[in-house]
Scaffold this motif. Structure first.
Motif, PDB file in Angstrom:
ATOM      1  N   VAL A 135       0.918  -1.228   0.070  1.00  0.00           N
ATOM      2  CA  VAL A 135       0.050   0.235   0.083  1.00  0.00           C
ATOM      3  C   VAL A 135       1.139   1.318   0.065  1.00  0.00           C
ATOM      4  O   VAL A 135       0.493   2.078  -0.786  1.00  0.00           O
ATOM      5  N   GLU A 138       0.821   3.976  -3.041  1.00  0.00           N
ATOM      6  CA  GLU A 138       0.774   5.484  -2.823  1.00  0.00           C
ATOM      7  C   GLU A 138       1.391   6.500  -3.672  1.00  0.00           C
ATOM      8  O   GLU A 138       1.145   7.224  -4.159  1.00  0.00           O
ATOM      9  N   ALA A 175      -5.169   2.228  -2.595  1.00  0.00           N
ATOM     10  CA  ALA A 175      -3.817   3.032  -2.194  1.00  0.00           C
ATOM     11  C   ALA A 175      -3.423   3.926  -3.234  1.00  0.00           C
ATOM     12  O   ALA A 175      -2.771   5.042  -2.964  1.00  0.00           O
ATOM     13  N   ARG A 210      -6.697   7.373   4.441  1.00  0.00           N
ATOM     14  CA  ARG A 210      -5.490   6.618   4.410  1.00  0.00           C
ATOM     15  C   ARG A 210      -5.381   5.702   5.730  1.00  0.00           C
ATOM     16  O   ARG A 210      -4.809   4.413   5.746  1.00  0.00           O
ATOM     17  N   TYR A 238      -4.860   1.455   5.461  1.00  0.00           N
ATOM     18  CA  TYR A 238      -3.528   0.769   6.243  1.00  0.00           C
ATOM     19  C   TYR A 238      -4.182  -0.311   7.414  1.00  0.00           C
ATOM     20  O   TYR A 238      -3.816  -1.443   7.452  1.00  0.00           O
TER      21      TYR A 238
END
Ligand code: FAD
Length: 409
Positions: free
Chosen positions: A73, A77, A250, A298, A302
């Protein structure tokens, strides 16, 4: 800030991908993809492979790094900064690779997964059909077995990478008369087996990824290219939906951050009525709203990654992450464009490109309505099946006599 969630190895990976994105991908390539001059950036895939950045989660034996979802991830990003075309092509290795890595035979891994991670083979996934994508199990592409081969007939559409892929992970009905979830099988279909790519779409955004339509006319696929059990495509599909949706979540984080940083810097310099525009709450509160939503999305991405790494059932969280992240991106891009005023609508800044890219995120890898369908289904199941160990808060209601007023039919 979110680095606290990463291991040292994952932090290093994030820095490595950031460097790759900064130094190895020329702006000219991004521009050429956006104008469709480049229809498939094979050199981008090859360069990623040269840096051993493809299929990070897969075992070292097949060329991966044996990393976890949290690391991937973080990597995606960073790739998201390049826009949705690039980040989708990057993610395809993770999505198609998941099916082969988890369900594939050692021969399939050697023949397809390893060369994919080495950048020698490009892959694509073919799920959606002209008759519909959301109703995946209603597929009409047929695979009929004859001896050691399956013969595929049907069509797939909106296949990213169709233009450049060496092979496709495609689903077809092997038991059309069976209950839908037991009717489909998954295949690795080599381009040379007779796949026709007839139409590359003109897209609003996410261009340059060679999104096309596939035709199978008696496409002859060896039986050893069946992935997972015959009629057991549902198993493969369910497993693939995790990378499918987590990679979208992501990538959206990276795109949103780019736009927001551009708008934040701009609002600190641009003046109106004798002051920088960030002094107007109408402007700076859009920045506040955007970063809050980005941080929330975010966090969820995660947590979903970590949950998946723990081997837990992540379907709800991953669908929530996909939905939240892509809706956040749409809002953040729009806020950013608004903060920039007229210039944000032009191609002097790349926000208009991210705006076009952003719209797709709510449609592909399962529409956000399909995410809602799954989220509510899983949550109802959780709530209704669980033996509650919570305090019975209904009994804390103000009306002590109210129990008999609880009428449901
Ligand atoms: C640029 C692009 C790239 C893509 N890349 C790929 C790819 O690489 N591989 C691939 O296989 N596919 C790919 N797709 C396909 C994408 O995943 C589908 O477009 C998407 O799943 C929706 O399917 P559909 O377009 O057939 O819409 P439909 O399934 O016809 O849906 C139409 C509308 O009805 C809604 N809807 C349908 N069923 C329900 C329901 N039960 N409840 C509530 N709402 C519902 C949908 O949310 C949508 O709003 C891509 C699409 C695009 C545009």
């Amino acid at each position: 800030m979110f680095d606290i969630l990463l291991t040292n190895e994952e932090k290093k990976l994030k820095e490595e991908v950031k460097r790759f994105v900064k130094e190895e991908v020329p702006s000219s390539l991004i521009r050429a993809m956006d104008t469709d001059e480049v229809k498939y950036p094979k050199e981008f895939i090859e360069k990623l492979a040269d840096h051993n950045l493809l299929g990070l989660r897969f075992s070292k034996e097949w060329g991966g790094r044996g990393m976890k979802w949290t690391g991937e991830v973080a990597a995606i990003e960073e790739i998201g900064v390049l826009g949705s075309g690039m980040s989708c092509l990057y993610s395809l290795v993770s999505i198609v690779g998941e099916a082969i890595h988890h369900f594939g035979t050692p021969e399939q891994k050697a023949k397809y997964l390893k060369p994919t991670l080495e950048g020698k083979f490009c892959c694509a996934e073919a799920l959606t059909e002209p008759r519909g994508g959301s109703d995946f199990f209603g597929a009409t592409t047929i695979a009929k077995r004859d001896g050691n081969y399956y013969y595929l007939n049907g069509q797939k559409r909106f296949v990213v990478g169709a233009e450049g892929a060496d092979y496709f992970l495609a689903y077809a009905k092997t038991a059309p008369e069976a209950e839908p979830h037991r009717s489909i099988s998954c295949f690795i279909v080599g381009r040379e087996m007779g796949v026709e790519v007839k139409h590359v779409y003109g897209l609003l955004g996410s261009r340059g990824g060679g999104t096309g339509r596939l035709y199978f006319h008696d496409t002859k696929v060896p039986a050893q290219n069946l992935v997972g059990p015959e009629h057991g495509g549902a198993l493969v599909f369910n497993r693939m939906m995790i990378p499918e949706r987590l990679t979208t979540a992501a990538g959206a984080l990276g795109m949103a951050l780019c736009c927001l940083e551009i708008a934040t810097r701009y609002s600190d310099r641009r003046k109106a009525f004798g002051d920088t525009i960030r002094k107007f709450e109408a402007v700076s509160f859009k920045i506040a709203d955007s970063i809050s939503k980005l941080d929330a999305a975010r966090s969820l991405a995660y947590v979903a990654a970590r949950h998946t790494d723990e081997g837990l059932d992540s379907r709800r969280l991953v669908s929530e992450a996909k939905k939240t992240s892509t809706e956040m991106l749409w809002e953040v891009v729009n806020h950013s464009m608004q903060v920039m005023g007229g210039i944000g609508y032009t191609n002097v800044y790349p926000i208009e490109r991210f705006f076009r890219d952003a719209r797709l995120q709510m449609i592909w890898t399962g529409t956000n309505e399909i995410m809602d369908l799954l989220i509510q289904h899983e949550f109802y199941k959780e709530v209704l099946q669980k033996k509650s160990d919570m305090r019975d808060v209904e009994r804390d209601a103000g009306d002590l006599e109210g129990e008999e007023e609880k009428i449901y039919e």
